[in-house]
Design a protein around this motif. Structure first.
Motif, mmCIF file in Angstrom:
data_model
loop_
_atom_site.group_PDB
_atom_site.id
_atom_site.type_symbol
_atom_site.label_atom_id
_atom_site.label_comp_id
_atom_site.label_asym_id
_atom_site.label_seq_id
_atom_site.Cartn_x
_atom_site.Cartn_y
_atom_site.Cartn_z
ATOM 1 N N MET A 14 0.824 -1.205 0.000
ATOM 2 C CA MET A 14 0.000 0.000 0.000
ATOM 3 C C MET A 14 0.861 1.260 0.000
ATOM 4 N N THR A 15 1.911 1.273 0.803
ATOM 5 C CA THR A 15 2.765 2.462 0.894
ATOM 6 C C THR A 15 3.784 2.522 -0.227
ATOM 7 N N GLY A 16 4.156 1.366 -0.768
ATOM 8 C CA GLY A 16 5.103 1.331 -1.866
ATOM 9 C C GLY A 16 6.555 1.220 -1.439
ATOM 10 N N PHE A 17 6.884 1.562 -0.205
ATOM 11 C CA PHE A 17 8.277 1.517 0.251
ATOM 12 C C PHE A 17 8.416 0.627 1.470
ATOM 13 N N ASN A 18 9.611 0.179 1.738
ATOM 14 C CA ASN A 18 9.875 -0.744 2.832
ATOM 15 C C ASN A 18 10.066 -0.048 4.175
ATOM 16 N N LEU A 19 9.503 1.142 4.352
ATOM 17 C CA LEU A 19 9.610 1.867 5.609
ATOM 18 C C LEU A 19 8.258 1.931 6.293
ATOM 19 N N ASN A 20 8.286 1.908 7.596
ATOM 20 C CA ASN A 20 7.078 2.047 8.387
ATOM 21 C C ASN A 20 6.855 3.535 8.658
ATOM 22 N N SER A 21 5.678 4.045 8.379
ATOM 23 C CA SER A 21 5.421 5.478 8.574
ATOM 24 C C SER A 21 5.484 5.871 10.047
ATOM 25 N N GLU A 22 5.464 4.894 10.945
ATOM 26 C CA GLU A 22 5.546 5.175 12.383
ATOM 27 C C GLU A 22 6.989 5.222 12.880
ATOM 28 N N GLY A 23 7.923 4.775 12.084
ATOM 29 C CA GLY A 23 9.315 4.690 12.512
ATOM 30 C C GLY A 23 10.002 6.043 12.571
ATOM 31 N N GLU A 24 11.097 6.089 13.333
ATOM 32 C CA GLU A 24 11.938 7.289 13.368
ATOM 33 C C GLU A 24 13.214 6.948 12.617
ATOM 34 N N TYR A 25 13.521 7.755 11.611
ATOM 35 C CA TYR A 25 14.643 7.473 10.726
ATOM 36 C C TYR A 25 15.598 8.650 10.667
ATOM 37 N N GLU A 26 16.824 8.343 10.268
ATOM 38 C CA GLU A 26 17.808 9.380 9.976
ATOM 39 C C GLU A 26 18.521 8.989 8.680
ATOM 40 N N VAL A 27 18.452 9.877 7.682
ATOM 41 C CA VAL A 27 19.123 9.621 6.406
ATOM 42 C C VAL A 27 20.617 9.797 6.613
ATOM 43 N N ILE A 28 21.388 8.788 6.182
ATOM 44 C CA ILE A 28 22.843 8.899 6.324
ATOM 45 C C ILE A 28 23.549 9.060 4.986
ATOM 46 N N GLU A 29 22.970 8.546 3.909
ATOM 47 C CA GLU A 29 23.576 8.672 2.580
ATOM 48 C C GLU A 29 22.667 7.981 1.580
ATOM 49 N N ASN A 30 23.082 7.912 0.329
ATOM 50 C CA ASN A 30 22.316 7.160 -0.659
ATOM 51 C C ASN A 30 23.255 6.219 -1.411
ATOM 52 N N ILE A 31 22.650 5.221 -2.042
ATOM 53 C CA ILE A 31 23.415 4.156 -2.694
ATOM 54 C C ILE A 31 24.324 4.665 -3.808
ATOM 55 N N TYR A 32 23.906 5.704 -4.497
ATOM 56 C CA TYR A 32 24.670 6.163 -5.653
ATOM 57 C C TYR A 32 25.914 6.939 -5.254
ATOM 58 N N GLU A 33 25.877 7.567 -4.103
ATOM 59 C CA GLU A 33 27.040 8.327 -3.660
ATOM 60 C C GLU A 33 27.965 7.502 -2.764
ATOM 61 N N ASN A 34 27.482 6.341 -2.273
ATOM 62 C CA ASN A 34 28.316 5.493 -1.432
ATOM 63 C C ASN A 34 27.858 4.036 -1.539
ATOM 64 N N LEU A 35 28.323 3.325 -2.551
ATOM 65 C CA LEU A 35 27.945 1.922 -2.769
ATOM 66 C C LEU A 35 28.387 1.005 -1.632
ATOM 67 N N GLN A 36 29.414 1.393 -0.908
ATOM 68 C CA GLN A 36 29.936 0.577 0.174
ATOM 69 C C GLN A 36 28.877 0.344 1.258
ATOM 70 N N LEU A 37 27.956 1.289 1.445
ATOM 71 C CA LEU A 37 26.925 1.138 2.464
ATOM 72 C C LEU A 37 26.023 -0.058 2.192
ATOM 73 N N LEU A 38 25.824 -0.418 0.940
ATOM 74 C CA LEU A 38 24.983 -1.564 0.618
ATOM 75 C C LEU A 38 25.573 -2.851 1.194
ATOM 76 N N GLU A 39 26.885 -2.967 1.164
ATOM 77 C CA GLU A 39 27.548 -4.136 1.708
ATOM 78 C C GLU A 39 27.524 -4.156 3.239
ATOM 79 N N GLU A 40 27.469 -2.967 3.852
ATOM 80 C CA GLU A 40 27.530 -2.866 5.305
ATOM 81 C C GLU A 40 26.165 -2.906 5.981
ATOM 82 N N ARG A 41 25.082 -2.901 5.196
ATOM 83 C CA ARG A 41 23.759 -2.754 5.812
ATOM 84 C C ARG A 41 23.461 -3.880 6.792
#
Length: 126
Positions: free
Chosen positions: A97-124
């Motif tokens: 329904m929401t389309g994304f894998n995030l819960n609208s009730e959660g508290e999040y902090e953006v740290i970066e994106n995949i295109y500017e730091n591919l290494q984060l994908l391996e560390e998730r």
């Protein structure tokens, strides 16, 4: 959720993230001479005529704890009461329904994106 229709674009040639405001402000800032005629082109023209160069990333409609919009392709830290913080990659899920894998009730902090730091994908984690 009105921000859900916002997009930003990853420019695969210049390796830079372009937000929608940037694209709109520079819509007609370039000129090119074609034959005897001067044509006006801008970033918006190139985004829509060279889709293989620009990767569209949709906004989730959610903001992180600092008020920053969360987009597809972002890495976020999810804060859960009583649990260890969880690093997540934001992606589109077609059959929800929401389309994304995030819960609208959660508290999040953006740290970066995949295109500017591919290494984060391996560390998730999570």
């Amino acid at each position: 959720m009105q921000d859900r229709v916002n997009y930003r674009f990853w420019d695969t040639k210049e390796r830079v993230m372009l937000d929608w405001d940037c694209i709109c402000q520079t819509a007609f800032n370039c000129t090119r001479e074609e034959g005897n005629e001067i044509q006006r082109y801008g970033l918006m023209y190139f985004v829509f005529t060279t889709p293989q160069r620009f990767i569209p990333l949709q906004c989730t409609g959610l903001k992180d704890k600092n008020g920053k919009l969360i987009y597809e392709g972002d890495f976020v830290i999810e804060k859960l009461d009583g649990f260890k913080d969880c690093k997540k990659f934001v992606y589109w899920i077609e059959d929800t329904m929401t389309g994304f894998n995030l819960n609208s009730e959660g508290e999040y902090e953006v740290i970066e994106n995949i295109y500017e730091n591919l290494q984060l994908l391996e560390e998730r984690k999570c």
